[in-house]
Motif scaffolding. Structure first.
Motif: not given
Length: 357
Positions: A229, A243, A294
């Protein structure tokens, strides 16, 4: 020949429309890897005492082949998947498959079954699944002395549907995906079955996916279901892409790595850092975090709109797919289909029957 029809193509999901062939090879200690064979897709007789079935000595990969603008086919970053397959094998005390053998197997399968993939449909791809498992019929608690390597493929549509609506995500505070020193950073089957209970918990809470926190403090955001994600801080050209840092407990995704490189080329700032769930919620509520998504081979880039836990829920941005998310998705898809430059050589062209390369 392809078994697909126009009617069937309207029902393409993920994981059930298998192509006609597979690649198969066996490893034994005395002989090493036998030459890989292209054979019809068919069930494989399995002894009830197969070691890999009982002790989860199973690893796999996932990657895709895409039609290009000229009708050819290219596989996206197979060499990186080959190297991750080797890392997984080492972690589970399994023999490593040579990278050339891995890539050649994929190329042969795609060339044999390329007719399954229609021309002119960006939402369809061939999802390729290499897998290796301990195939020795023996229940001694030790590594297998025989292994089978297979590659199969299926026609894949969107994992969450075509150009999906933003996901709702359940933050799991009771279940953990991985622990320090475990297998969270490799792609083994034992990582996935235990995650199904948390996914069911998410579904019961009205969510489509689960978000994992670290197992030690249940504080740090790690990954989502079987996906990495990202979050976006700020907006426009000054947006920052963030991230979770690789800590050994989350999978170093090929799509994750690709997006970090693409984002930098597009002028976005990128960061890999530890993100606490409290920090994430505060950032969403204050407006600092403007988008989330995602990413993965199956998910590609899928926006996240709502996060929820037992204490309530909060919205990411305006709850819709954000401009940075969609710009990154478009750039990734364009590279995969050969419409954007590929300076790193991520695309591996497949020699199709009747062509010269």
């Amino acid at each position: 020949m392809s078994q697909t029809t126009p009617a069937a193509l309207t029902r393409v999901g993920h994981g059930d429309m298998f192509t006609d062939h597979m690649i198969s090879s066996i490893w034994t200690g005395p002989d090493g890897w036998r030459p890989a064979e292209l054979v019809p897709l068919a069930p494989i007789p399995t002894h009830p005492g197969t070691l890999g079935v009982h002790y989860a000595q199973v690893i796999f990969e996932g990657l895709k082949a895409h039609r290009q603008e000229d009708g050819s086919i290219a596989v996206f970053r197979p060499w990186e998947n080959a190297r991750r397959f080797q890392r997984s094998a080492r972690r589970l005390a399994m023999p490593e498959l040579p990278t050339e053998m891995f890539v050649d197997a994929i190329e042969r399968l795609v060339a044999a079954d390329e007719s399954w993939l229609p021309v002119g449909d960006d939402e369809l791809s061939l999802y390729i699944r290499p897998v290796m498992y301990g195939s020795e019929p023996n229940l001694m608690l030790r590594p297998s002395e025989e292994y089978r390597f297979l590659v199969l493929a299926f026609l894949a549509g969107g994992f969450f549907g075509d150009l999906p609506a933003p996901l709702s995500v359940w933050v799991s505070r009771t279940h953990s995906r991985a622990m320090p020193g475990g297998t969270g950073d490799v792609k083994c089957a034992a990582n996935y079955g235990p995650s199904f209970m948390a996914q069911q918990e998410a579904a019961a809470a009205g969510c489509q996916q689960v978000m994992w926190l670290d197992s030690a403090e249940r504080r740090w955001v790690e990954e989502m279901g079987g996906m990495n994600l990202f979050l976006v801080r700020g907006e426009g050209p000054r947006a920052e892409l963030v991230t979770p840092k690789l800590t050994g407990t989350l999978l170093p995704g090929v799509t994750r790595d690709s997006l970090l490189a693409l984002a930098a080329r597009m002028g976005y700032r990128t960061r890999q850092e530890r993100i606490s769930i409290d920090q994430l919620r505060a950032g969403c509520e204050s407006g600092v975090v403007t988008e989330m998504f995602a990413c993965g081979t199956a998910a590609v880039v899928t926006p996240i709109g709502i996060l929820r836990d037992a204490k309530g829920e909060w919205t990411v941005g305006d709850g819709q797919a954000g401009p940075t998310t969609m710009a990154l998705r478009d750039r990734l898809v364009d590279v995969q289909h050969g419409r954007s430059p590929d300076p790193d050589g991520w695309l591996h062209p497949v020699r199709l029957p009747g062509t010269v390369r």
